[in-house]
Design a protein around this motif. Structure first.
Motif, PDB file in Angstrom:
ATOM      1  N   LYS A  48       5.104   5.653  -8.034  1.00 32.13           N
ATOM      2  CA  LYS A  48       4.473   6.893  -7.636  1.00 32.13           C
ATOM      3  C   LYS A  48       3.569   6.660  -6.439  1.00 32.13           C
ATOM      4  O   LYS A  48       2.702   5.796  -6.457  1.00 32.13           O
ATOM      5  CB  LYS A  48       3.655   7.490  -8.782  1.00 32.13           C
ATOM      6  CG  LYS A  48       3.107   8.880  -8.475  1.00 32.13           C
ATOM      7  CD  LYS A  48       2.288   9.425  -9.626  1.00 32.13           C
ATOM      8  CE  LYS A  48       1.884  10.872  -9.408  1.00 32.13           C
ATOM      9  NZ  LYS A  48       1.120  11.070  -8.173  1.00 32.13           N
ATOM     10  N   GLY A  49       3.791   7.427  -5.387  1.00 33.74           N
ATOM     11  CA  GLY A  49       2.871   7.460  -4.268  1.00 33.74           C
ATOM     12  C   GLY A  49       1.962   8.664  -4.377  1.00 33.74           C
ATOM     13  O   GLY A  49       2.148   9.532  -5.231  1.00 33.74           O
ATOM     14  N   ASP A  50       0.965   8.729  -3.524  1.00 34.75           N
ATOM     15  CA  ASP A  50       0.011   9.838  -3.612  1.00 34.75           C
ATOM     16  C   ASP A  50       0.657  11.181  -3.278  1.00 34.75           C
ATOM     17  O   ASP A  50       0.103  12.233  -3.600  1.00 34.75           O
ATOM     18  CB  ASP A  50      -1.211   9.579  -2.729  1.00 34.75           C
ATOM     19  CG  ASP A  50      -0.863   9.356  -1.269  1.00 34.75           C
ATOM     20  OD1 ASP A  50      -1.800   9.115  -0.482  1.00 34.75           O
ATOM     21  OD2 ASP A  50       0.317   9.406  -0.905  1.00 34.75           O
ATOM     22  N   ARG A  51       1.823  11.158  -2.659  1.00 28.82           N
ATOM     23  CA  ARG A  51       2.541  12.384  -2.354  1.00 28.82           C
ATOM     24  C   ARG A  51       3.620  12.710  -3.380  1.00 28.82           C
ATOM     25  O   ARG A  51       4.277  13.756  -3.264  1.00 28.82           O
ATOM     26  CB  ARG A  51       3.188  12.285  -0.969  1.00 28.82           C
ATOM     27  CG  ARG A  51       2.206  12.047   0.163  1.00 28.82           C
ATOM     28  CD  ARG A  51       2.944  11.840   1.472  1.00 28.82           C
ATOM     29  NE  ARG A  51       2.049  11.546   2.578  1.00 28.82           N
ATOM     30  CZ  ARG A  51       2.454  11.247   3.804  1.00 28.82           C
ATOM     31  NH1 ARG A  51       3.739  11.201   4.089  1.00 28.82           N
ATOM     32  NH2 ARG A  51       1.559  10.987   4.749  1.00 28.82           N
ATOM     33  N   ASP A  52       3.821  11.835  -4.351  1.00 32.47           N
ATOM     34  CA  ASP A  52       4.923  11.964  -5.292  1.00 32.47           C
ATOM     35  C   ASP A  52       4.441  12.473  -6.643  1.00 32.47           C
ATOM     36  O   ASP A  52       3.706  11.789  -7.348  1.00 32.47           O
ATOM     37  CB  ASP A  52       5.634  10.625  -5.505  1.00 32.47           C
ATOM     38  CG  ASP A  52       6.144  10.021  -4.217  1.00 32.47           C
ATOM     39  OD1 ASP A  52       6.435  10.781  -3.277  1.00 32.47           O
ATOM     40  OD2 ASP A  52       6.243   8.777  -4.156  1.00 32.47           O
ATOM     41  N   ASN A  53       4.860  13.658  -7.008  1.00 33.68           N
ATOM     42  CA  ASN A  53       4.564  14.210  -8.316  1.00 33.68           C
ATOM     43  C   ASN A  53       5.700  15.136  -8.717  1.00 33.68           C
ATOM     44  O   ASN A  53       5.771  16.275  -8.253  1.00 33.68           O
ATOM     45  CB  ASN A  53       3.232  14.957  -8.323  1.00 33.68           C
ATOM     46  CG  ASN A  53       2.785  15.336  -9.722  1.00 33.68           C
ATOM     47  OD1 ASN A  53       3.280  14.809 -10.717  1.00 33.68           O
ATOM     48  ND2 ASN A  53       1.842  16.270  -9.802  1.00 33.68           N
TER      49      ASN A  53
ATOM     50  N   ASN B 165       0.847  -1.199   0.000  1.00 31.43           N
ATOM     51  CA  ASN B 165       0.000   0.000   0.000  1.00 31.43           C
ATOM     52  C   ASN B 165       0.884   1.250   0.000  1.00 31.43           C
ATOM     53  O   ASN B 165       1.881   1.300   0.707  1.00 31.43           O
ATOM     54  CB  ASN B 165      -0.883   0.038   1.235  1.00 31.43           C
ATOM     55  CG  ASN B 165      -1.808  -1.149   1.389  1.00 31.43           C
ATOM     56  OD1 ASN B 165      -1.926  -1.990   0.517  1.00 31.43           O
ATOM     57  ND2 ASN B 165      -2.502  -1.204   2.526  1.00 31.43           N
ATOM     58  N   TYR B 166       0.569   2.251  -0.714  1.00 32.92           N
ATOM     59  CA  TYR B 166      -0.513   2.503  -1.651  1.00 32.92           C
ATOM     60  C   TYR B 166       0.081   2.962  -2.980  1.00 32.92           C
ATOM     61  O   TYR B 166      -0.358   3.942  -3.578  1.00 32.92           O
ATOM     62  CB  TYR B 166      -1.474   3.585  -1.122  1.00 32.92           C
ATOM     63  CG  TYR B 166      -2.182   3.187   0.160  1.00 32.92           C
ATOM     64  CD1 TYR B 166      -3.334   2.417   0.108  1.00 32.92           C
ATOM     65  CD2 TYR B 166      -1.705   3.580   1.387  1.00 32.92           C
ATOM     66  CE1 TYR B 166      -3.989   2.062   1.279  1.00 32.92           C
ATOM     67  CE2 TYR B 166      -2.361   3.228   2.554  1.00 32.92           C
ATOM     68  CZ  TYR B 166      -3.502   2.469   2.486  1.00 32.92           C
ATOM     69  OH  TYR B 166      -4.152   2.126   3.643  1.00 32.92           O
ATOM     70  N   TYR B 167       1.098   2.271  -3.439  1.00 30.00           N
ATOM     71  CA  TYR B 167       1.867   2.760  -4.574  1.00 30.00           C
ATOM     72  C   TYR B 167       1.289   2.363  -5.933  1.00 30.00           C
ATOM     73  O   TYR B 167       0.654   1.315  -6.082  1.00 30.00           O
ATOM     74  CB  TYR B 167       3.313   2.276  -4.479  1.00 30.00           C
ATOM     75  CG  TYR B 167       4.017   2.811  -3.264  1.00 30.00           C
ATOM     76  CD1 TYR B 167       4.302   4.169  -3.157  1.00 30.00           C
ATOM     77  CD2 TYR B 167       4.377   1.973  -2.222  1.00 30.00           C
ATOM     78  CE1 TYR B 167       4.933   4.665  -2.032  1.00 30.00           C
ATOM     79  CE2 TYR B 167       5.018   2.458  -1.099  1.00 30.00           C
ATOM     80  CZ  TYR B 167       5.292   3.808  -1.008  1.00 30.00           C
ATOM     81  OH  TYR B 167       5.922   4.301   0.094  1.00 30.00           O
ATOM     82  N   PHE B 168       1.524   3.235  -6.897  1.00 30.58           N
ATOM     83  CA  PHE B 168       1.195   2.988  -8.289  1.00 30.58           C
ATOM     84  C   PHE B 168       2.496   2.751  -9.048  1.00 30.58           C
ATOM     85  O   PHE B 168       3.458   3.509  -8.884  1.00 30.58           O
ATOM     86  CB  PHE B 168       0.470   4.185  -8.917  1.00 30.58           C
ATOM     87  CG  PHE B 168      -0.918   4.435  -8.390  1.00 30.58           C
ATOM     88  CD1 PHE B 168      -1.417   3.771  -7.289  1.00 30.58           C
ATOM     89  CD2 PHE B 168      -1.743   5.357  -9.026  1.00 30.58           C
ATOM     90  CE1 PHE B 168      -2.692   4.014  -6.805  1.00 30.58           C
ATOM     91  CE2 PHE B 168      -3.021   5.607  -8.556  1.00 30.58           C
ATOM     92  CZ  PHE B 168      -3.497   4.940  -7.450  1.00 30.58           C
TER      93      PHE B 168
ATOM     94  N   THR C 150      -1.715  -0.625 -10.015  1.00 31.19           N
ATOM     95  CA  THR C 150      -1.696  -0.258  -8.609  1.00 31.19           C
ATOM     96  C   THR C 150      -1.268  -1.425  -7.731  1.00 31.19           C
ATOM     97  O   THR C 150      -1.094  -2.556  -8.188  1.00 31.19           O
ATOM     98  CB  THR C 150      -3.067   0.224  -8.133  1.00 31.19           C
ATOM     99  OG1 THR C 150      -3.953  -0.903  -8.004  1.00 31.19           O
ATOM    100  CG2 THR C 150      -3.684   1.209  -9.128  1.00 31.19           C
TER     101      THR C 150
END
Length: 120
Positions: A100-105, A32-35, A54
């Motif tokens: 990519k995590g939800d904090r990674d952009n 959890n919770y990586y793409f 995912t």
């Protein structure tokens, strides 16, 4: 430390299927919770998102490539794969896998990239 490495043929003939594998070490692709993403960069152009799979195995693809793209995974090998069918020379690019995590952009962890040339 999470590491990703792309592998696969560097030369693909037109109309064939491009197949690449991303091998992940230092972390599980089911965590959890990586793409887990595929991105490419054609010569002289910017980065283009292809799609991702995912941590649950769900997939999403770029609308422009969806009809030709399939991303899958083998959790036992900690690998995920890209298949791009019916390739043309316009698919020539450096192909990257990334986490990519939800904090990674943009994504924080990237493979080194692999050159794929579509040519007869």
């Amino acid at each position: 430390q999470v590491q990703l490495q792309e592998s696969g043929p560097g030369l693909v003939k037109p109309s064939q299927t491009l197949s690449l594998t991303c091998t992940v070490s230092g972390g599980s692709i089911t965590t959890n919770y990586y793409f887990w993403s595929w991105i490419r960069q054609p010569p002289g152009e910017g980065l283009e998102w292809i799609g991702f799979i995912t941590y649950t195995g769900s997939t999403s693809y770029s609308p422009s490539l969806k009809s030709r793209t399939s991303i899958s995974r083998d959790a036992s090998k900690n690998q995920f794969t890209l298949q791009l069918s019916s390739v043309t020379p316009e698919d020539t690019a450096v192909y990257y896998c990334a986490r990519k995590g939800d904090r990674d952009n943009p994504p924080w962890y990237w493979g080194q990239g692999t050159q794929v040339t579509v040519s007869s």
